[in-house]
Write an enzyme that holds these catalytic residues in place. Structure first.
Site, PDB file in Angstrom:
ATOM      1  NE  ARG A  65      49.031  41.237  49.755  1.00  0.00           N
ATOM      2  CZ  ARG A  65      48.992  40.697  48.532  1.00  0.00           C
ATOM      3  NH1 ARG A  65      49.709  41.687  47.077  1.00  0.00           N
ATOM      4  NH2 ARG A  65      47.911  39.949  48.372  1.00  0.00           N
ATOM      5  CB  THR A 338      52.127  41.827  40.003  1.00  0.00           C
ATOM      6  OG1 THR A 338      50.767  41.862  40.682  1.00  0.00           O
ATOM      7  CG2 THR A 338      53.408  41.629  40.883  1.00  0.00           C
ATOM      8  N   GLY A 430      52.222  37.501  37.556  1.00  0.00           N
ATOM      9  CA  GLY A 430      51.145  36.417  37.655  1.00  0.00           C
ATOM     10  C   GLY A 430      50.278  35.856  38.316  1.00  0.00           C
TER      11      GLY A 430
HETATM   12  O1  DON Z   1      49.449  39.239  45.337  1.00  0.00           O
HETATM   13  C1  DON Z   1      49.361  38.308  44.792  1.00  0.00           C
HETATM   14  O2  DON Z   1      49.894  37.059  44.621  1.00  0.00           O
HETATM   15  C2  DON Z   1      48.638  39.409  43.414  1.00  0.00           C
HETATM   16  N1  DON Z   1      48.184  40.466  43.678  1.00  0.00           N
HETATM   17  C3  DON Z   1      49.574  39.189  42.450  1.00  0.00           C
HETATM   18  C4  DON Z   1      48.653  40.013  41.511  1.00  0.00           C
HETATM   19  C5  DON Z   1      49.604  39.615  39.575  1.00  0.00           C
HETATM   20  O3  DON Z   1      50.612  38.551  39.654  1.00  0.00           O
HETATM   21  C6  DON Z   1      49.045  39.918  38.842  1.00  0.00           C
HETATM   22  N2  DON Z   1      50.079  40.692  37.655  1.00  0.00           N
HETATM   23  N3  DON Z   1      50.227  40.245  36.493  1.00  0.00           N
END
Ligand code: DON
Length: 526
Positions: A65, A338, A430
């Site tokens: 991360r 993502t 998501g």
């Molecule tokens: O880490 C997270 O929870 C977010 N940055 C994820 C972002 C995400 O899934 C966007 N996609 N649709």
């Protein structure tokens, strides 16, 4: 088998397996191939999480991360009146966290890689040099963000022009960055020429990532979050992702209701799941943050009697309004882009990886010289406690910005064992809906007897405590059930597709891939 957001990436991953490489080698190739072929989320300018299970039953998790830069501070996105400066945490150089993907893949290679790094990188570099074929969905996405690309990048970038379906897009600059990393290793990205170009670029655009930030970045092996649901053993991502803990809370809250006795997506099923989801997301917003920076009493949050108490006021007769739900009392003694891919190799090793730039194309800031988009992961912090982020998630003190800290995530790469054997590898993008999508995939298969593709295809719904509404994929739902839900007192809304799940089901020694039709996703195997 590799199931990912793009057929090119799934194929490159499988080619690595065919050469005798293992799931970890394939992970590296797939991760990088997505950076080339799926630039809206695949990345080397972002970060992610991996959960693995080896064929001998060994399990683990890797945290790559992003981190907050060392000169980040709690109020960096607020003006002098303490109000949020619109979009500052979401767009441009100040929204970028220190990228983790390159450190992640080298940690994987160091510990489990079986093929030389050159062999893994080469097909990806060729893909960048020969070009990817733009799909219809991609062409639409790129034109949707055209004005943002121009506004945020003062210079020309390869994505600034119209890219039509079936156009071929070559990325020579990304190919040459990857070549340098292949030759000089992780240091190239964190301490070499590439690091210098990257830092100069970010700072020139008003960002604060420094060379010291890059040198200090490290990916971390962590103990996965493991729990039981009925006869399943579920292995998922620990903090700094809330994914594993929330999945655990929700599944344990619903376990006593034996949801398999109801029809799939019936009103009873929706009520039970929604009420458990609300309670878990209320806890998430108050208690969860990077465990390297605060003590989180996870044992108490997933304790059975605590969760039983949380559901005590559940009733089939009326909804519990979110305003009546607060985070629980754990009596602590101490202080929309993502992407996910799933891999199972011929040796029986499994990896589940979710990787991200946060928003679609991240901060929209693109480093043309190096050939990649940079994340806007800083928005996953609570930039102002009590205020929602782009996913509507409310954050608290636990997730405030601190130098070097990781922002709380919802990403939930998950591996499930049934009676001790590898059973499912799943995950999805998501934002906040990631947790509840993974939840529903597990239930679709285990409680409703679906296969993986059927389970991925099925309609999903989501509640995250606040806003106090259910997000549904309404076209998948029986109209009468939606009417009943409304009469019952729930608000619901439809904001389009929820997630893009890519999973593998392992049953009777066969692999069944489920690739989400909501995207261009593809399963490939041999
Ligand atoms: O880490 C997270 O929870 C977010 N940055 C994820 C972002 C995400 O899934 C966007 N996609 N649709």
């Amino acid at each position: 088998m590799v199931v990912s957001a793009r057929i090119e990436a799934s194929k490159i991953g499988v080619d690595i397996l065919r050469k005798g490489g293992n799931a970890f080698d394939a992970m590296i190739a797939t991760e990088l191939a997505l950076a080339v072929s799926y630039p809206s989320a695949g990345n080397i300018g972002g970060g992610g999480f991996m959960v693995f299970r080896k064929n001998d039953g060994e399990i683990g998790a890797l945290d790559f991360r992003e981190k907050a830069p060392l000169s980040a501070s709690e109020n960096m996105y607020l003006d002098k009146n303490g109000d949020i400066i619109e979009k500052l945490s979401e767009e441009g150089a100040l929204s970028c966290g220190v990228p983790g993907t390159i450190a992640g893949i080298f940690s994987v290679h160091e510990r489990f890689g079986s093929l030389p790094i050159n062999e893994i990188f080469r097909p990806v570099i060729e893909l960048a040099e020969n070009g990817i074929v733009i799909t219809k969905k991609q062409s639409d996405r790129i034109s949707e963000f055209h004005n943002d690309f121009i506004r945020i990048n003062s210079n020309e970038i390869i994505y600034n022009r119209t890219l039509k379906e079936n156009d071929t897009l070559v990325n020579i600059n990304l190919a040459s960055t990857l070549k340098k990393i292949m030759k000089n290793g992780k240091d190239e990205f964190y301490n070499g020429e590439t690091a210098k170009i990257f830092v100069d670029f970010i700072q020139d655009k008003g960002g604060i990532i420094s060379l010291e930030d890059m040198r200090n970045y490290n990916a971390v092996w962590r103990e996965p979050h493991v729990f039981q649901y009925k006869n399943l053993n579920i292995i998922s991502m620990p903090l700094p992702s809330s994914g594993g803990i929330c999945l655990n809370q929700i599944l344990k809250m619903i376990e006593p209701f034996d949801v398999g006795q109801y029809k799939h997506n019936s009103k009873e099923y929706v009520k039970i799941l929604v009420e458990a989801q609300k309670r878990s997301f209320a806890d998430r917003s108050h208690f969860l943050g990077d465990s390297d920076f605060l003590d989180v009493d996870i044992k108490k949050l997933v304790n059975n009697s605590y969760l039983e108490k949380r559901m005590q006021d559940f009733s089939f007769e009326s909804p519990t309004s979110s305003s009546m739900i607060d985070f629980g009392n754990i009596y602590s003694t101490e202080s929309e882009e993502t992407t996910h891919y799933s891999i199972v190799d011929q040796y029986g090793n499994a990896v589940a990886v979710t990787t991200t730039l946060n928003s679609t194309f991240g901060s929209k800031l693109y480093c043309e010289e190096l050939g990649f988009f940079i994340n806007n992961e800083m928005d996953d912090f609570s930039i102002k406690p009590g205020y929602p982020n782009q996913f509507g998630l409310i954050g608290g003190e636990a997730n405030k910005i601190m130098p070097g800290k990781r922002m709380l995530s919802s990403m939930t790469p998950t591996i499930v064992e049934n009676d001790g054997k590898l059973y499912m590898v799943v995950g999805t993008p998501g934002g906040s809906t990631i947790i509840t999508s993974v939840l529903q995939i597990i239930l679709n298969i285990h409680e409703f007897g679906m296969g993986m593709q059927e389970s991925v295809d099925a309609g999903r719904f989501h509640h995250q405590w606040l806003p106090d509404s259910i997000r549904v994929e309404s076209s998948f739902f029986d109209k009468n059930i939606l009417n009943d839900i409304k009469k019952f007192g729930y608000n619901y809304y439809d904001k389009g597709p929820i997630g893009r799940v890519d999973g593998i089901l392992i049953k009777n020694n066969k692999l069944e891939g489920g690739a989400d039709k909501r995207g261009d996703d593809a399963a490939h195997g041999f």
